[in-house]
Design a protein around this motif. Sequence first.
Motif, PDB file in Angstrom:
ATOM      1  N   SER A 157      15.992  24.714  32.743  1.00 27.20           N
ATOM      2  CA  SER A 157      15.448  23.598  34.775  1.00 27.20           C
ATOM      3  C   SER A 157      15.258  22.351  33.820  1.00 27.20           C
ATOM      4  O   SER A 157      15.593  21.075  34.673  1.00 27.20           O
ATOM      5  CB  SER A 157      14.645  23.866  35.347  1.00 27.20           C
ATOM      6  N   MET A 158      14.939  22.301  32.995  1.00 24.48           N
ATOM      7  CA  MET A 158      14.757  20.534  32.417  1.00 24.48           C
ATOM      8  C   MET A 158      15.719  19.965  31.216  1.00 24.48           C
ATOM      9  O   MET A 158      15.679  19.508  31.881  1.00 24.48           O
ATOM     10  CB  MET A 158      13.095  21.052  31.313  1.00 24.48           C
ATOM     11  N   GLN A 159      16.345  20.931  30.990  1.00 23.19           N
ATOM     12  CA  GLN A 159      17.398  20.630  30.186  1.00 23.19           C
ATOM     13  C   GLN A 159      18.619  20.471  31.390  1.00 23.19           C
ATOM     14  O   GLN A 159      19.347  19.080  30.753  1.00 23.19           O
ATOM     15  CB  GLN A 159      18.098  21.690  29.289  1.00 23.19           C
ATOM     16  N   GLU A 160      18.546  21.383  32.278  1.00 22.93           N
ATOM     17  CA  GLU A 160      19.418  20.843  33.438  1.00 22.93           C
ATOM     18  C   GLU A 160      19.502  18.959  33.920  1.00 22.93           C
ATOM     19  O   GLU A 160      20.311  18.540  34.519  1.00 22.93           O
ATOM     20  CB  GLU A 160      19.211  21.766  34.500  1.00 22.93           C
ATOM     21  N   THR A 161      18.039  18.969  33.767  1.00 19.50           N
ATOM     22  CA  THR A 161      17.853  17.328  35.015  1.00 19.50           C
ATOM     23  C   THR A 161      17.505  16.537  33.541  1.00 19.50           C
ATOM     24  O   THR A 161      18.698  15.485  34.322  1.00 19.50           O
ATOM     25  CB  THR A 161      16.493  17.635  35.113  1.00 19.50           C
ATOM     26  N   PHE A 162      17.495  17.206  32.397  1.00 14.45           N
ATOM     27  CA  PHE A 162      18.246  15.787  31.354  1.00 14.45           C
ATOM     28  C   PHE A 162      19.412  15.535  31.304  1.00 14.45           C
ATOM     29  O   PHE A 162      19.904  14.593  31.278  1.00 14.45           O
ATOM     30  CB  PHE A 162      17.194  16.466  30.095  1.00 14.45           C
TER      31      PHE A 162
ATOM     32  N   GLN B 128      16.936  15.058  45.552  1.00 18.29           N
ATOM     33  CA  GLN B 128      17.780  14.902  44.957  1.00 18.29           C
ATOM     34  C   GLN B 128      17.151  16.769  44.103  1.00 18.29           C
ATOM     35  O   GLN B 128      17.516  17.096  43.537  1.00 18.29           O
ATOM     36  CB  GLN B 128      18.227  13.838  43.649  1.00 18.29           C
ATOM     37  N   ILE B 129      15.964  16.028  43.379  1.00 21.21           N
ATOM     38  CA  ILE B 129      15.278  17.738  43.026  1.00 21.21           C
ATOM     39  C   ILE B 129      15.532  18.555  43.582  1.00 21.21           C
ATOM     40  O   ILE B 129      15.714  19.513  42.977  1.00 21.21           O
ATOM     41  CB  ILE B 129      13.858  16.929  43.494  1.00 21.21           C
ATOM     42  N   ALA B 130      15.243  18.891  45.373  1.00 20.27           N
ATOM     43  CA  ALA B 130      15.411  19.334  45.798  1.00 20.27           C
ATOM     44  C   ALA B 130      16.869  20.390  45.502  1.00 20.27           C
ATOM     45  O   ALA B 130      17.440  21.511  45.303  1.00 20.27           O
ATOM     46  CB  ALA B 130      15.528  19.505  47.331  1.00 20.27           C
ATOM     47  N   SER B 131      17.930  19.215  45.769  1.00 23.07           N
ATOM     48  CA  SER B 131      19.758  19.901  45.653  1.00 23.07           C
ATOM     49  C   SER B 131      19.584  20.589  43.884  1.00 23.07           C
ATOM     50  O   SER B 131      20.189  21.049  44.452  1.00 23.07           O
ATOM     51  CB  SER B 131      20.202  18.374  46.127  1.00 23.07           C
TER      52      SER B 131
ATOM     53  N   GLU C 284      27.726  21.915  53.685  1.00 21.33           N
ATOM     54  CA  GLU C 284      28.213  21.904  53.390  1.00 21.33           C
ATOM     55  C   GLU C 284      28.649  22.192  52.076  1.00 21.33           C
ATOM     56  O   GLU C 284      29.258  22.733  51.266  1.00 21.33           O
ATOM     57  CB  GLU C 284      29.682  21.189  54.287  1.00 21.33           C
ATOM     58  N   ASN C 285      28.147  21.173  50.871  1.00 22.98           N
ATOM     59  CA  ASN C 285      28.168  20.741  49.754  1.00 22.98           C
ATOM     60  C   ASN C 285      27.674  21.251  48.972  1.00 22.98           C
ATOM     61  O   ASN C 285      27.188  21.047  47.895  1.00 22.98           O
ATOM     62  CB  ASN C 285      28.705  19.384  49.102  1.00 22.98           C
ATOM     63  N   GLU C 286      26.713  23.095  49.730  1.00 21.82           N
ATOM     64  CA  GLU C 286      25.347  23.442  48.677  1.00 21.82           C
ATOM     65  C   GLU C 286      24.382  22.806  48.460  1.00 21.82           C
ATOM     66  O   GLU C 286      23.235  23.248  47.642  1.00 21.82           O
ATOM     67  CB  GLU C 286      26.170  23.899  47.529  1.00 21.82           C
ATOM     68  N   ASN C 287      24.363  21.132  48.870  1.00 22.75           N
ATOM     69  CA  ASN C 287      23.042  20.646  48.887  1.00 22.75           C
ATOM     70  C   ASN C 287      22.363  20.895  49.336  1.00 22.75           C
ATOM     71  O   ASN C 287      21.993  21.315  50.830  1.00 22.75           O
ATOM     72  CB  ASN C 287      23.307  19.169  48.263  1.00 22.75           C
ATOM     73  N   HIS C 288      20.229  20.441  49.188  1.00 22.51           N
ATOM     74  CA  HIS C 288      19.602  20.810  50.306  1.00 22.51           C
ATOM     75  C   HIS C 288      19.428  19.924  51.629  1.00 22.51           C
ATOM     76  O   HIS C 288      20.610  19.032  51.786  1.00 22.51           O
ATOM     77  CB  HIS C 288      18.631  20.255  49.941  1.00 22.51           C
ATOM     78  N   GLY C 289      20.074  20.572  52.825  1.00 21.66           N
ATOM     79  CA  GLY C 289      20.201  20.007  53.847  1.00 21.66           C
ATOM     80  C   GLY C 289      18.909  20.207  54.796  1.00 21.66           C
ATOM     81  O   GLY C 289      17.708  19.585  54.019  1.00 21.66           O
TER      82      GLY C 289
ATOM     83  N   VAL D  76      11.327  23.884  39.715  1.00 23.24           N
ATOM     84  CA  VAL D  76      10.727  23.828  40.419  1.00 23.24           C
ATOM     85  C   VAL D  76      10.113  22.997  39.532  1.00 23.24           C
ATOM     86  O   VAL D  76       9.992  21.342  38.912  1.00 23.24           O
ATOM     87  CB  VAL D  76       9.629  23.230  41.490  1.00 23.24           C
ATOM     88  N   GLY D  77       8.970  23.024  38.791  1.00 18.23           N
ATOM     89  CA  GLY D  77       7.984  22.594  37.532  1.00 18.23           C
ATOM     90  C   GLY D  77       9.195  22.109  36.455  1.00 18.23           C
ATOM     91  O   GLY D  77       8.965  20.982  36.095  1.00 18.23           O
ATOM     92  N   GLY D  78      10.272  22.554  35.765  1.00 19.27           N
ATOM     93  CA  GLY D  78      11.262  22.496  35.105  1.00 19.27           C
ATOM     94  C   GLY D  78      11.447  20.688  34.967  1.00 19.27           C
ATOM     95  O   GLY D  78      11.638  19.788  34.781  1.00 19.27           O
ATOM     96  N   ILE D  79      12.255  20.931  36.955  1.00 20.85           N
ATOM     97  CA  ILE D  79      13.286  19.801  36.991  1.00 20.85           C
ATOM     98  C   ILE D  79      12.055  18.001  37.067  1.00 20.85           C
ATOM     99  O   ILE D  79      12.048  17.441  37.053  1.00 20.85           O
ATOM    100  CB  ILE D  79      13.339  19.779  38.521  1.00 20.85           C
ATOM    101  N   MET D  80      10.665  18.549  37.840  1.00 24.35           N
ATOM    102  CA  MET D  80       9.641  18.365  37.396  1.00 24.35           C
ATOM    103  C   MET D  80       8.807  17.287  36.450  1.00 24.35           C
ATOM    104  O   MET D  80       8.839  16.433  36.424  1.00 24.35           O
ATOM    105  CB  MET D  80       8.645  18.218  38.574  1.00 24.35           C
ATOM    106  N   LEU D  81       9.161  17.680  35.535  1.00 25.91           N
ATOM    107  CA  LEU D  81       8.338  17.293  34.430  1.00 25.91           C
ATOM    108  C   LEU D  81       9.348  16.702  34.228  1.00 25.91           C
ATOM    109  O   LEU D  81       9.285  15.364  33.185  1.00 25.91           O
ATOM    110  CB  LEU D  81       7.804  18.900  33.221  1.00 25.91           C
TER     111      LEU D  81
END
Length: 306
Positions: A65-70, A123-126, A153-158, A105-110
Motif C-alpha cells: 500500500s505504501m508502494q502503491e501510494t508512492f 484521495q486517501i479514501a479512494s 460510478e468510477n469506483e472512487n469513494h462516494g 490505510v496505514g500504508g497509504i498514510m505513512l
Amino acid sequence: MKVKVRVPSSTANLGPGFDIFGAALCLYNTFEAKYVPNAKKTTFIIKGEGKKTLDLGKKNLLWQSMQETFNVLKETKYNLNNLNITINNNIPLSGGLGSSSTAIVGGIMLANALCENKLDKSQIASLAIKIEGHPDNVIPAIFGGLCICSKDENENHGTVINLPIPKLKVILCVPSFELRTRRSRQILPKMVDINDVVFNMSRVALLAAAFCCADYSLLRQAMQDKLHQPYRGKMIPVMNEVLQAALNAKAFGAFLSGSGPTLAALCDKKDANNVQKTMKNVWAAESVSVKTYILDFDVKGATIII
Ligand code: HSE
C-alpha cells in the motif's frame, strides 16, 4: 524522518448493510516508517498478531500500500533499503475486524506523510477502496465513527455519512480459526432472489433509522440479513446459535462482523459482560476457543501520531 500512524479496527456490514455499513472500533494497530538514507541495513519488524506469519518484505500489505501510494505520487526516493518499518498489530488476523484495512490505510498514510501529505482524505479514501475493493472497512478506519459508505460510478469513494455514535458497547467474539475475506466473498451467489433484496433494503432503512433516532429496540429486526450471512454461516457452524444467544442475553442486535468469522453484538453497558459470557459459552460448547472484546466506537479514525 520518522512517521507513525494509528489505525482503528472496524466492523463491517452490521447485518444487512453488505459493503455499505461500517464502524470504527477502539482497538488499534500502529505502523511506523523511518527514513534512513545511508543505512547499511534496514529493519522490518512485526510485533503482536502475525509476527510469525506475515511477510517481512515486498508481499506485506502495508508495504504494497505504501508502494502503491508512492506510484500515485510519482515518488521514487523511498524503498525497503532506506526505510525501517515497524508494525504493532493488536487486531486479530483471523477475520472480521478489518486488520487488512488497517494495513492498507496505514500504508497509504505513512507514504503520504513521507511525501508532505499531498493526498487529501478523500484521495486517501479512494486509493484505499481501490486496493481493498470494498469501502466499509477502510472508510470507518480513515474517518472514524459509524459510517454509511458508497462508491461513485468510477469506483472512487462516494458520499460518506457519519451516523450518530450509539451509546452502546460492541461485543466481539473472535474464533481461533481463520476465514479469508476473498474466500468468504467467493462463496456468495452471483444472482439473488428479489424478495431477499427487498428484505435487506427494508432492514438497511430500519438500521439507518435506528441509529439516527437512537431507537435501539429496532436493531433486532434491523440487523437481519438474507444476502450474505446465510451463505457464510455454512462455514461458521454455530453462527446462528451465538447470535441468538446474544439476543437472549439482552443484546439489541447481533450480526456477523464483516466477512467473519468474528461475531458481534450491540448492547447496553450494563449487559455487556453477560452478553460476552453467553456468546463465548456457545463456542466453548463446540470446543472452539475464542478471544472476546468489549469495545467502544472509535470517533477519530486513522491518526498520524508522530
Ligand atoms: N463488506 C465486506 C464483506 C466486509 O462482507 O465481504 C469484509 O470485512
